[in-house]
Design a protein around this motif. Structure first.
Motif, PDB file in Angstrom:
ATOM      1  N   ASP A 248       0.829  -1.214   0.000  1.00 20.43           N
ATOM      2  CA  ASP A 248       0.000   0.000   0.000  1.00 20.43           C
ATOM      3  C   ASP A 248       0.861   1.261   0.000  1.00 20.43           C
ATOM      4  OD1 ASP A 248      -2.341  -1.435  -0.024  1.00 20.43           O
ATOM      5  OD2 ASP A 248      -2.584  -1.388   2.152  1.00 20.43           O
ATOM      6  N   ASN A 249       1.870   1.279   0.843  1.00 16.71           N
ATOM      7  CA  ASN A 249       2.777   2.430   0.871  1.00 16.71           C
ATOM      8  C   ASN A 249       3.554   2.543  -0.435  1.00 16.71           C
ATOM      9  OD1 ASN A 249       1.979   3.137   3.423  1.00 16.71           O
ATOM     10  ND2 ASN A 249       3.660   2.067   4.428  1.00 16.71           N
ATOM     11  N   GLY A 250       3.942   1.421  -0.989  1.00 16.25           N
ATOM     12  CA  GLY A 250       4.660   1.421  -2.255  1.00 16.25           C
ATOM     13  C   GLY A 250       3.818   1.983  -3.395  1.00 16.25           C
ATOM     14  N   VAL A 251       2.534   1.636  -3.404  1.00 17.26           N
ATOM     15  CA  VAL A 251       1.640   2.162  -4.438  1.00 17.26           C
ATOM     16  C   VAL A 251       1.533   3.674  -4.314  1.00 17.26           C
ATOM     17  CG1 VAL A 251      -0.767   2.220  -5.201  1.00 17.26           C
ATOM     18  CG2 VAL A 251       0.347   0.040  -4.779  1.00 17.26           C
ATOM     19  N   ARG A 252       1.449   4.172  -3.097  1.00 16.69           N
ATOM     20  CA  ARG A 252       1.385   5.622  -2.899  1.00 16.69           C
ATOM     21  C   ARG A 252       2.662   6.310  -3.380  1.00 16.69           C
ATOM     22  NH1 ARG A 252      -0.424   4.300   2.663  1.00 16.69           N
ATOM     23  NH2 ARG A 252      -2.636   3.919   2.466  1.00 16.69           N
ATOM     24  N   VAL A 253       3.810   5.678  -3.112  1.00 12.56           N
ATOM     25  CA  VAL A 253       5.087   6.245  -3.564  1.00 12.56           C
ATOM     26  C   VAL A 253       5.142   6.263  -5.089  1.00 12.56           C
ATOM     27  CG1 VAL A 253       7.574   5.835  -3.660  1.00 12.56           C
ATOM     28  CG2 VAL A 253       6.370   5.655  -1.489  1.00 12.56           C
ATOM     29  N   VAL A 254       4.731   5.179  -5.721  1.00 12.08           N
ATOM     30  CA  VAL A 254       4.744   5.105  -7.186  1.00 12.08           C
ATOM     31  C   VAL A 254       3.792   6.142  -7.775  1.00 12.08           C
ATOM     32  CG1 VAL A 254       4.146   3.660  -9.171  1.00 12.08           C
ATOM     33  CG2 VAL A 254       5.479   2.702  -7.304  1.00 12.08           C
ATOM     34  N   ALA A 255       2.572   6.235  -7.244  1.00 11.22           N
ATOM     35  CA  ALA A 255       1.591   7.186  -7.773  1.00 11.22           C
ATOM     36  C   ALA A 255       2.075   8.627  -7.603  1.00 11.22           C
ATOM     37  CB  ALA A 255       0.243   6.991  -7.089  1.00 11.22           C
ATOM     38  N   GLY A 256       2.582   8.947  -6.432  1.00  7.79           N
ATOM     39  CA  GLY A 256       3.092  10.298  -6.200  1.00  7.79           C
ATOM     40  C   GLY A 256       4.274  10.632  -7.080  1.00  7.79           C
ATOM     41  N   SER A 257       5.164   9.678  -7.260  1.00 10.49           N
ATOM     42  CA  SER A 257       6.326   9.897  -8.124  1.00 10.49           C
ATOM     43  C   SER A 257       5.911  10.098  -9.574  1.00 10.49           C
ATOM     44  CB  SER A 257       7.289   8.713  -8.031  1.00 10.49           C
ATOM     45  OG  SER A 257       7.758   8.562  -6.718  1.00 10.49           O
ATOM     46  N   MET A 258       4.934   9.303 -10.023  1.00  6.93           N
ATOM     47  CA  MET A 258       4.448   9.448 -11.398  1.00  6.93           C
ATOM     48  C   MET A 258       3.791  10.813 -11.611  1.00  6.93           C
ATOM     49  SD  MET A 258       5.337   6.887 -13.198  1.00  6.93           S
ATOM     50  CE  MET A 258       4.305   7.122 -14.611  1.00  6.93           C
ATOM     51  N   LEU A 259       3.040  11.274 -10.621  1.00  9.95           N
ATOM     52  CA  LEU A 259       2.406  12.588 -10.737  1.00  9.95           C
ATOM     53  C   LEU A 259       3.443  13.706 -10.778  1.00  9.95           C
ATOM     54  CD1 LEU A 259      -0.711  12.248  -8.442  1.00  9.95           C
ATOM     55  CD2 LEU A 259      -0.670  12.549 -10.903  1.00  9.95           C
TER      56      LEU A 259
ATOM     57  N   ALA B 108       0.206  -1.458 -10.363  1.00 10.86           N
ATOM     58  CA  ALA B 108       1.396  -1.135  -9.563  1.00 10.86           C
ATOM     59  C   ALA B 108       1.513  -2.060  -8.361  1.00 10.86           C
ATOM     60  CB  ALA B 108       1.351   0.324  -9.113  1.00 10.86           C
ATOM     61  N   ALA B 109       0.394  -2.398  -7.733  1.00 13.37           N
ATOM     62  CA  ALA B 109       0.424  -3.306  -6.583  1.00 13.37           C
ATOM     63  C   ALA B 109       0.892  -4.690  -6.999  1.00 13.37           C
ATOM     64  CB  ALA B 109      -0.962  -3.392  -5.943  1.00 13.37           C
ATOM     65  N   ARG B 110       0.440  -5.150  -8.157  1.00 15.01           N
ATOM     66  CA  ARG B 110       0.904  -6.457  -8.650  1.00 15.01           C
ATOM     67  C   ARG B 110       2.402  -6.453  -8.899  1.00 15.01           C
ATOM     68  NH1 ARG B 110      -2.917  -9.471 -12.939  1.00 15.01           N
ATOM     69  NH2 ARG B 110      -4.140 -10.517 -11.356  1.00 15.01           N
ATOM     70  N   LEU B 111       2.896  -5.388  -9.515  1.00 19.23           N
ATOM     71  CA  LEU B 111       4.323  -5.270  -9.805  1.00 19.23           C
ATOM     72  C   LEU B 111       5.131  -5.235  -8.503  1.00 19.23           C
ATOM     73  CD1 LEU B 111       6.653  -4.814 -11.842  1.00 19.23           C
ATOM     74  CD2 LEU B 111       6.218  -2.375 -11.567  1.00 19.23           C
ATOM     75  N   LEU B 112       4.683  -4.443  -7.550  1.00 20.83           N
ATOM     76  CA  LEU B 112       5.415  -4.345  -6.281  1.00 20.83           C
ATOM     77  C   LEU B 112       5.389  -5.658  -5.509  1.00 20.83           C
ATOM     78  CD1 LEU B 112       4.306  -0.769  -5.187  1.00 20.83           C
ATOM     79  CD2 LEU B 112       6.539  -1.467  -6.066  1.00 20.83           C
ATOM     80  N   THR B 113       4.287  -6.410  -5.616  1.00 18.29           N
ATOM     81  CA  THR B 113       4.220  -7.718  -4.971  1.00 18.29           C
ATOM     82  C   THR B 113       5.216  -8.663  -5.601  1.00 18.29           C
ATOM     83  OG1 THR B 113       1.889  -7.378  -4.460  1.00 18.29           O
ATOM     84  CG2 THR B 113       2.684  -9.639  -4.401  1.00 18.29           C
ATOM     85  N   ARG B 114       5.324  -8.631  -6.915  1.00 13.70           N
ATOM     86  CA  ARG B 114       6.298  -9.482  -7.604  1.00 13.70           C
ATOM     87  C   ARG B 114       7.730  -9.107  -7.280  1.00 13.70           C
ATOM     88  NH1 ARG B 114       3.655 -10.247 -13.620  1.00 13.70           N
ATOM     89  NH2 ARG B 114       1.880 -11.468 -12.897  1.00 13.70           N
ATOM     90  N   LEU B 115       7.932  -7.801  -6.953  1.00 14.27           N
ATOM     91  CA  LEU B 115       9.269  -7.350  -6.598  1.00 14.27           C
ATOM     92  C   LEU B 115       9.629  -7.664  -5.141  1.00 14.27           C
ATOM     93  CD1 LEU B 115       9.398  -3.916  -8.441  1.00 14.27           C
ATOM     94  CD2 LEU B 115      10.588  -6.019  -9.051  1.00 14.27           C
ATOM     95  N   GLY B 116       8.650  -8.204  -4.380  1.00 16.16           N
ATOM     96  CA  GLY B 116       8.965  -8.661  -3.031  1.00 16.16           C
ATOM     97  C   GLY B 116       8.406  -7.846  -1.892  1.00 16.16           C
TER      98      GLY B 116
END
Length: 61
Positions: A4-15, A51-59
């Motif tokens: 969840d935190n990772g998704v927020r970081v990815v979304a904020g970075s993309m914006l 993004a959540a799927r990708l981050l889950t695959r990344l560990g």
């Protein structure tokens, strides 16, 4: 870090990246911000987030 935190970081970075590209490269990059926003809204309703799927695959847990 959790997914969840990772998704927020990815979304904020993309914006932030999209806004910087819109300002310094081409105004058409504003559509990247629109797509990120649409993805956040649809994931709230459907529970599907690429993004959540990708981050889950990344560990992330």
């Amino acid at each position: 870090m959790t997914v969840d935190n990772g998704v927020r970081v990815v979304a904020g970075s993309m914006l932030l990246l999209s806004l910087a590209l819109t300002h310094w490269v081409h105004p058409g990059f504003v559509w990247l911000s629109v797509l990120v926003g649409i993805n956040l809204i649809q994931s709230a309703f459907t529970g599907f987030c690429p993004a959540a799927r990708l981050l889950t695959r990344l560990g992330l847990k």
